[in-house]
Design an enzyme around this catalytic site. Sequence first.
Site, PDB file in Angstrom:
ATOM      1  N   ASP A  23     -14.638  34.920 -13.108  1.00  0.00           N
ATOM      2  CA  ASP A  23     -14.276  34.203 -11.968  1.00  0.00           C
ATOM      3  C   ASP A  23     -12.991  33.367 -11.999  1.00  0.00           C
ATOM      4  OD1 ASP A  23     -14.976  31.527 -13.163  1.00  0.00           O
ATOM      5  OD2 ASP A  23     -16.467  30.842 -11.271  1.00  0.00           O
ATOM      6  N   CYS A  82     -16.955  31.343 -16.212  1.00  0.00           N
ATOM      7  CA  CYS A  82     -16.797  30.333 -15.246  1.00  0.00           C
ATOM      8  C   CYS A  82     -16.123  29.402 -15.897  1.00  0.00           C
ATOM      9  CB  CYS A  82     -17.734  30.971 -14.603  1.00  0.00           C
ATOM     10  SG  CYS A  82     -19.555  30.227 -14.834  1.00  0.00           S
ATOM     11  N   THR A 113     -18.167  26.225 -15.693  1.00  0.00           N
ATOM     12  CA  THR A 113     -19.120  26.225 -16.613  1.00  0.00           C
ATOM     13  C   THR A 113     -19.910  27.326 -17.776  1.00  0.00           C
ATOM     14  OG1 THR A 113     -20.936  26.631 -15.190  1.00  0.00           O
ATOM     15  CG2 THR A 113     -19.573  24.601 -15.181  1.00  0.00           C
ATOM     16  N   HIS A 161     -31.632  34.567 -33.225  1.00  0.00           N
ATOM     17  CA  HIS A 161     -32.962  34.213 -32.815  1.00  0.00           C
ATOM     18  C   HIS A 161     -33.049  34.715 -31.629  1.00  0.00           C
ATOM     19  CE1 HIS A 161     -33.753  30.241 -35.659  1.00  0.00           C
ATOM     20  NE2 HIS A 161     -33.581  31.250 -35.857  1.00  0.00           N
ATOM     21  N   HIS A 180     -38.342  36.929 -34.748  1.00  0.00           N
ATOM     22  CA  HIS A 180     -37.418  36.523 -33.557  1.00  0.00           C
ATOM     23  C   HIS A 180     -37.510  38.296 -33.026  1.00  0.00           C
ATOM     24  CE1 HIS A 180     -36.557  33.040 -35.397  1.00  0.00           C
ATOM     25  NE2 HIS A 180     -35.618  33.602 -36.017  1.00  0.00           N
TER      26      HIS A 180
HETATM   27  C1  RB5 Z   1     -16.670  27.786  -9.209  1.00  0.00           C
HETATM   28  O1  RB5 Z   1     -15.636  26.329  -8.456  1.00  0.00           O
HETATM   29  C2  RB5 Z   1     -17.311  27.165 -10.399  1.00  0.00           C
HETATM   30  O2  RB5 Z   1     -18.681  26.951  -9.451  1.00  0.00           O
HETATM   31  C3  RB5 Z   1     -17.778  28.984 -11.036  1.00  0.00           C
HETATM   32  O3  RB5 Z   1     -16.379  28.943 -12.483  1.00  0.00           O
HETATM   33  C4  RB5 Z   1     -19.032  28.317 -12.618  1.00  0.00           C
HETATM   34  O4  RB5 Z   1     -18.828  27.545 -13.247  1.00  0.00           O
HETATM   35  C5  RB5 Z   1     -20.156  28.240 -11.072  1.00  0.00           C
HETATM   36  O5  RB5 Z   1     -21.151  28.109 -12.345  1.00  0.00           O
END
Ligand code: RB5
Length: 144
Positions: free
Chosen positions: A8, A65, A67, A98, A133
């Site tokens: 994203d 993304c 996180t 695993h 596994h």
């Molecule tokens: C976008 O701002 C953020 O929410 C997205 O990149 C991600 O971290 C969502 O899990």
Amino acid sequence: MSIVIAADHGGFELKEAIKRRLLEVGRAVVDVGCPSEAAVDYPDYAALAVAEIVSGRCRWGILICGTGIGMSIAANRHADIRAANCHNEYTTIMSREHNDANVLCLGARVLDRDEALSLVSLWLATDFTGGRHQRRVDKLTLPH
Ligand code: RB5
């Protein structure tokens, strides 16, 4: 085997860096977007990447993304996907050895560029251990 890569807006810049590195080392890469830092919704790009894997066009996926969390939740909604959100060498190795993860998720706001590039290389170089596994991974299979 080809690697599908998707991000994203939060992961766009890191996606571009990872794609460049993979191409430099001779890997086949399918980039399904996003195409810029303009805001998009991560489930849309996870779905495009998952489609490449379930069709057999790509063996591996790398989803980025902010996180890594949203991408991993979205990708894991498909029965054939084992997506792992990894943030260090240990989780990256374990996700392959695993869990036989076929998708690596990374947080562009969690890892710096060099850490992320290093985890991608490590993940692609690490094999599934099998044995006990395999039995556990078999139990992850959901109805299609
Ligand atoms: C976008 O701002 C953020 O929410 C997205 O990149 C991600 O971290 C969502 O899990």
